[in-house]
Motif scaffolding. Structure first.
Motif, PDB file in Angstrom:
ATOM      1  N   LYS A  14      16.640   6.039   6.624  1.00 31.42           N
ATOM      2  CA  LYS A  14      16.067   5.167   7.699  1.00 31.42           C
ATOM      3  C   LYS A  14      14.789   5.316   7.828  1.00 31.42           C
ATOM      4  O   LYS A  14      13.972   4.410   7.938  1.00 31.42           O
ATOM      5  N   ILE A  15      14.016   6.534   7.772  1.00 30.77           N
ATOM      6  CA  ILE A  15      12.650   6.964   7.852  1.00 30.77           C
ATOM      7  C   ILE A  15      11.889   6.011   6.566  1.00 30.77           C
ATOM      8  O   ILE A  15      10.899   5.537   6.646  1.00 30.77           O
ATOM      9  N   LYS A  16      12.655   6.219   5.291  1.00 30.70           N
ATOM     10  CA  LYS A  16      12.046   5.681   4.333  1.00 30.70           C
ATOM     11  C   LYS A  16      11.939   4.169   4.351  1.00 30.70           C
ATOM     12  O   LYS A  16      10.943   3.642   4.126  1.00 30.70           O
ATOM     13  N   SER A  17      13.076   3.755   4.932  1.00 28.29           N
ATOM     14  CA  SER A  17      12.873   2.105   5.073  1.00 28.29           C
ATOM     15  C   SER A  17      11.809   1.640   5.845  1.00 28.29           C
ATOM     16  O   SER A  17      11.246   0.766   5.995  1.00 28.29           O
ATOM     17  N   MET A  18      11.762   2.421   7.251  1.00 28.84           N
ATOM     18  CA  MET A  18      10.787   2.174   8.363  1.00 28.84           C
ATOM     19  C   MET A  18       9.278   2.224   7.537  1.00 28.84           C
ATOM     20  O   MET A  18       8.475   1.437   7.650  1.00 28.84           O
ATOM     21  N   ILE A  19       9.029   3.375   6.730  1.00 30.54           N
ATOM     22  CA  ILE A  19       7.831   3.398   5.998  1.00 30.54           C
ATOM     23  C   ILE A  19       7.492   2.337   5.055  1.00 30.54           C
ATOM     24  O   ILE A  19       6.349   1.722   5.226  1.00 30.54           O
ATOM     25  N   GLN A  20       8.470   2.196   4.580  1.00 25.72           N
ATOM     26  CA  GLN A  20       8.373   0.726   3.580  1.00 25.72           C
ATOM     27  C   GLN A  20       8.095  -0.449   4.394  1.00 25.72           C
ATOM     28  O   GLN A  20       7.118  -1.266   3.549  1.00 25.72           O
ATOM     29  N   ASP A  21       8.518  -0.849   5.329  1.00 27.06           N
ATOM     30  CA  ASP A  21       8.385  -1.920   6.138  1.00 27.06           C
ATOM     31  C   ASP A  21       7.109  -2.032   6.819  1.00 27.06           C
ATOM     32  O   ASP A  21       6.310  -2.882   6.713  1.00 27.06           O
ATOM     33  N   LEU A  22       6.356  -0.706   7.116  1.00 26.38           N
ATOM     34  CA  LEU A  22       5.398  -0.614   7.662  1.00 26.38           C
ATOM     35  C   LEU A  22       4.035  -0.854   6.671  1.00 26.38           C
ATOM     36  O   LEU A  22       3.185  -1.606   6.988  1.00 26.38           O
ATOM     37  N   VAL A  23       4.337  -0.155   5.415  1.00 22.21           N
ATOM     38  CA  VAL A  23       3.337  -0.209   4.448  1.00 22.21           C
ATOM     39  C   VAL A  23       3.303  -1.991   4.148  1.00 22.21           C
ATOM     40  O   VAL A  23       2.278  -2.291   3.854  1.00 22.21           O
ATOM     41  N   GLY A  24       4.558  -2.556   3.714  1.00 19.92           N
ATOM     42  CA  GLY A  24       4.452  -3.624   3.648  1.00 19.92           C
ATOM     43  C   GLY A  24       4.016  -4.853   4.431  1.00 19.92           C
ATOM     44  O   GLY A  24       3.225  -5.650   3.920  1.00 19.92           O
ATOM     45  N   GLU A  25       3.987  -4.487   5.872  1.00 24.76           N
ATOM     46  CA  GLU A  25       3.336  -5.361   6.735  1.00 24.76           C
ATOM     47  C   GLU A  25       1.954  -5.129   6.625  1.00 24.76           C
ATOM     48  O   GLU A  25       1.017  -6.210   6.756  1.00 24.76           O
ATOM     49  N   VAL A  26       1.515  -4.124   6.501  1.00 20.79           N
ATOM     50  CA  VAL A  26      -0.155  -3.855   6.239  1.00 20.79           C
ATOM     51  C   VAL A  26      -0.697  -4.413   5.111  1.00 20.79           C
ATOM     52  O   VAL A  26      -1.633  -5.019   5.041  1.00 20.79           O
ATOM     53  N   GLY A  27       0.365  -4.409   4.038  1.00 20.69           N
ATOM     54  CA  GLY A  27      -0.024  -5.060   2.865  1.00 20.69           C
ATOM     55  C   GLY A  27      -0.357  -6.564   3.062  1.00 20.69           C
ATOM     56  O   GLY A  27      -1.291  -7.239   2.600  1.00 20.69           O
ATOM     57  N   LYS A  28       0.707  -7.202   3.959  1.00 17.82           N
ATOM     58  CA  LYS A  28       0.328  -8.655   4.040  1.00 17.82           C
ATOM     59  C   LYS A  28      -0.845  -8.953   4.795  1.00 17.82           C
ATOM     60  O   LYS A  28      -1.450 -10.110   4.456  1.00 17.82           O
ATOM     61  N   LEU A  29      -1.089  -7.990   5.630  1.00 19.16           N
ATOM     62  CA  LEU A  29      -2.332  -8.432   6.357  1.00 19.16           C
ATOM     63  C   LEU A  29      -3.581  -8.129   5.605  1.00 19.16           C
ATOM     64  O   LEU A  29      -4.953  -9.037   5.488  1.00 19.16           O
ATOM     65  N   ASN A  30      -3.630  -7.102   4.751  1.00 17.69           N
ATOM     66  CA  ASN A  30      -4.791  -6.918   3.697  1.00 17.69           C
ATOM     67  C   ASN A  30      -4.931  -7.914   2.827  1.00 17.69           C
ATOM     68  O   ASN A  30      -5.872  -8.243   1.995  1.00 17.69           O
ATOM     69  N   ALA A  31      -3.709  -8.646   2.664  1.00 20.77           N
ATOM     70  CA  ALA A  31      -3.832  -9.804   1.489  1.00 20.77           C
ATOM     71  C   ALA A  31      -4.660 -10.793   1.890  1.00 20.77           C
ATOM     72  O   ALA A  31      -5.045 -11.602   0.951  1.00 20.77           O
ATOM     73  N   GLN A  32      -5.121 -10.749   3.127  1.00 22.49           N
ATOM     74  CA  GLN A  32      -6.271 -11.846   3.435  1.00 22.49           C
ATOM     75  C   GLN A  32      -7.524 -11.683   2.826  1.00 22.49           C
ATOM     76  O   GLN A  32      -8.397 -12.453   3.003  1.00 22.49           O
ATOM     77  N   ILE A  33      -7.747 -10.435   2.510  1.00 27.80           N
ATOM     78  CA  ILE A  33      -8.888  -9.815   1.936  1.00 27.80           C
ATOM     79  C   ILE A  33      -8.819 -10.350   0.445  1.00 27.80           C
ATOM     80  O   ILE A  33      -8.469  -9.609  -0.246  1.00 27.80           O
ATOM     81  N   THR A  34      -9.676 -11.269   0.024  1.00 29.91           N
ATOM     82  CA  THR A  34      -9.417 -11.813  -1.204  1.00 29.91           C
ATOM     83  C   THR A  34     -10.852 -11.709  -1.998  1.00 29.91           C
ATOM     84  O   THR A  34     -10.757 -12.133  -3.247  1.00 29.91           O
ATOM     85  N   GLY A  35     -12.119 -11.254  -1.657  1.00 31.55           N
ATOM     86  CA  GLY A  35     -13.277 -11.066  -2.175  1.00 31.55           C
ATOM     87  C   GLY A  35     -14.394 -11.047  -1.530  1.00 31.55           C
ATOM     88  O   GLY A  35     -14.075 -10.696  -0.102  1.00 31.55           O
TER      89      GLY A  35
END
Length: 458
Positions: A14-35
């Protein structure tokens, strides 16, 4: 029945899944940084205010108007003025895998869920053990290094190295080091550092003996360095505890030297029972192997080695002969749990295609150096000189190499979206600590910004 709760927490799905979800959400937001992006009007004033406040409360302005928002992607970082920069200095070399790498964030978050955030030498958790074991195993493959002591930074690791050598070789007290060396900013490491600007008002202990570094323009450079070393030993026979050196000068100008330059110096030190200390605070993980002593094939000579920066903590490694007596090195802190966890993850990542002559690190080096050399031969003829370095440590001399023109170039380069710093004194060079995850397309973007900035003049 008793249980090890800490292990249950680490292994919880459960904790592993929560960490993956958190990191994934951060990754989606950072994807806006394109150059690279210029400062945004709506954030310019608030960004400047934050930069000014940082300078106000520390008593001096920041080197650049840099205040990160906490967001970034790969080699790109977002600043509070709304700009996005191509970060090719990486906190002076801390962020080996760039900004917001999902594996590094995952490791750091996992570490932050431990019962303590900062570990101590007297009461460590498993991360301390695992980090020490990993770094010793890596170092001992091509050296006699057998132990490691974790510290909070490179300066402290270097202080410990000096203490080890002086205790073993007591009462010898002198240190031999290269001209233009940098070792840190504590009182003693400022003495080892060969830069008067870094020790204004500090006392002179006169305990450091200088040896000239390699000069590729002089075929007798190695012979001259050895002669100077022999003169020091003749004058201070039995009173020199250690020869401490950077395998490649860092702050001193990113000057590299071939193996043949080092071998006579190291052989001579061995013949005189002088400890050999490799200061790899900056070169660690950057030269195409884990250690520069591997790249140069000089590991058999090394008695003490210090690392920091990309490791996320400092560490002093040493052989059996230099294992200190209890009490000599200690200290409350030995690094934060997230730092130890993230550092180990990055070391694991390096083993996945980054190392070796054909590894990604050397590919990055060749592409970057070739690009600068092309500029110096074409559009920027004669004003992008002497490109060189080792691995991810790259530098060249802009314009005439004078401090004023080099700093003007670097300030304009920052405005044009690329972060680099100066190094060296005569000449002053533009240095890059390139993240290992940079793509070829991003190197090309950096080279275009360098070209544009050089052509703008000083």
């Amino acid at each position: 029945m008793s249980s090890l709760v800490g292990h249950q927490i680490q292994q919880s799905d459960k904790i592993k899944s929560m960490i993956q979800d958190l990191v994934g959400e951060v990754g989606k937001l950072n994807a806006q940084i394109t150059g690279i992006r210029a400062p945004q009007d709506e954030f310019k004033d608030s960004g400047k205010q934050k930069v000014d406040l940082a300078g106000q409360f520390r008593g001096r302005p920041l080197h650049y108007p840099y205040m990160g928002t906490g967001a970034g992607r790969g080699p790109y970082v977002e600043l509070e003025d709304g700009s996005v920069k191509l970060d090719l200095i990486n906190g002076i070399g801390i962020h080996l895998m760039g900004h917001s790498h999902p594996r590094v964030i995952t490791a750091a978050v996992r570490g932050s869920l431990a019962d303590i955030l900062t570990q101590g030498n007297l009461q460590p958790n498993n991360e301390y053990r695992l980090f020490t074991e990993k770094i010793v195993k890596l170092a001992s493959k091509k050296s006699r290094l057998k132990y490691a002591w974790i510290a909070t930074c490179g300066t402290m690791a270097n202080e410990n190295a000096l203490k080890l050598s002086r205790q073993k070789n007591s009462p010898a007290r002198f240190v031999m080091g290269f001209k233009d060396a940098f070792a840190g900013r504590s009182t003693m490491m400022a003495e080892v550092t060969d830069n008067p600007a870094y020790k204004q008002g500090l006392p002179e202990y006169h305990e450091v003996l200088r040896v000239p570094f390699y000069d590729k323009r002089d075929p007798k450079s190695g012979e001259k360095a050895l002669n100077v070393m022999k003169e020091h030993v003749a004058k201070h026979e039995g009173n020199i505890s250690v020869f401490g050196f950077e395998p490649m000068l860092g702050e001193g100008g990113y000057q590299a030297a071939p193996r043949d330059f080092f071998i006579p110096l190291l052989d001579f030190c061995k013949s005189k029972n002088i400890a050999i200390w490799a200061d790899e605070v900056q070169t660690f993980t950057r030269t195409g192997e884990y250690f520069a002593f591997e790249t140069l094939d000089i590991g058999q000579y090394i008695d003490i080695c210090t690392i920091a920066k990309t490791a996320q903590v400092g560490a002093t490694l040493y052989t059996e002969d230099y294992n200190p007596k209890p009490g000599l090195i200690a200290g409350t802190f030995s690094g934060s749990t997230p730092s130890l966890s993230a550092g180990m993850e990055m070391l694991d990542m390096l083993g996945e295609g980054f190392l070796g002559p054909q590894g990604r690190i050397n590919q990055i080096h060749r592409r970057f150096i070739d690009g600068i050399n092309r500029l110096n031969e074409t559009s920027c003829k004669g004003i992008a000189q002497d490109a060189g370095g080792m691995g991810l440590m790259i530098a060249f001399t802009p314009h005439d190499g004078k401090k004023e023109s080099a700093n003007a170039f670097l300030n304009k380069l920052f405005q044009n979206g690329v972060i680099a710093f100066p190094c060296g004194k005569d000449p002053v060079r533009a240095r890059f600590l390139v993240p290992a995850i940079i793509e070829d397309a991003d190197i090309d973007i950096a080279l275009k910004a360098i070209e544009k900035t050089l052509l703008e003049g000083v």
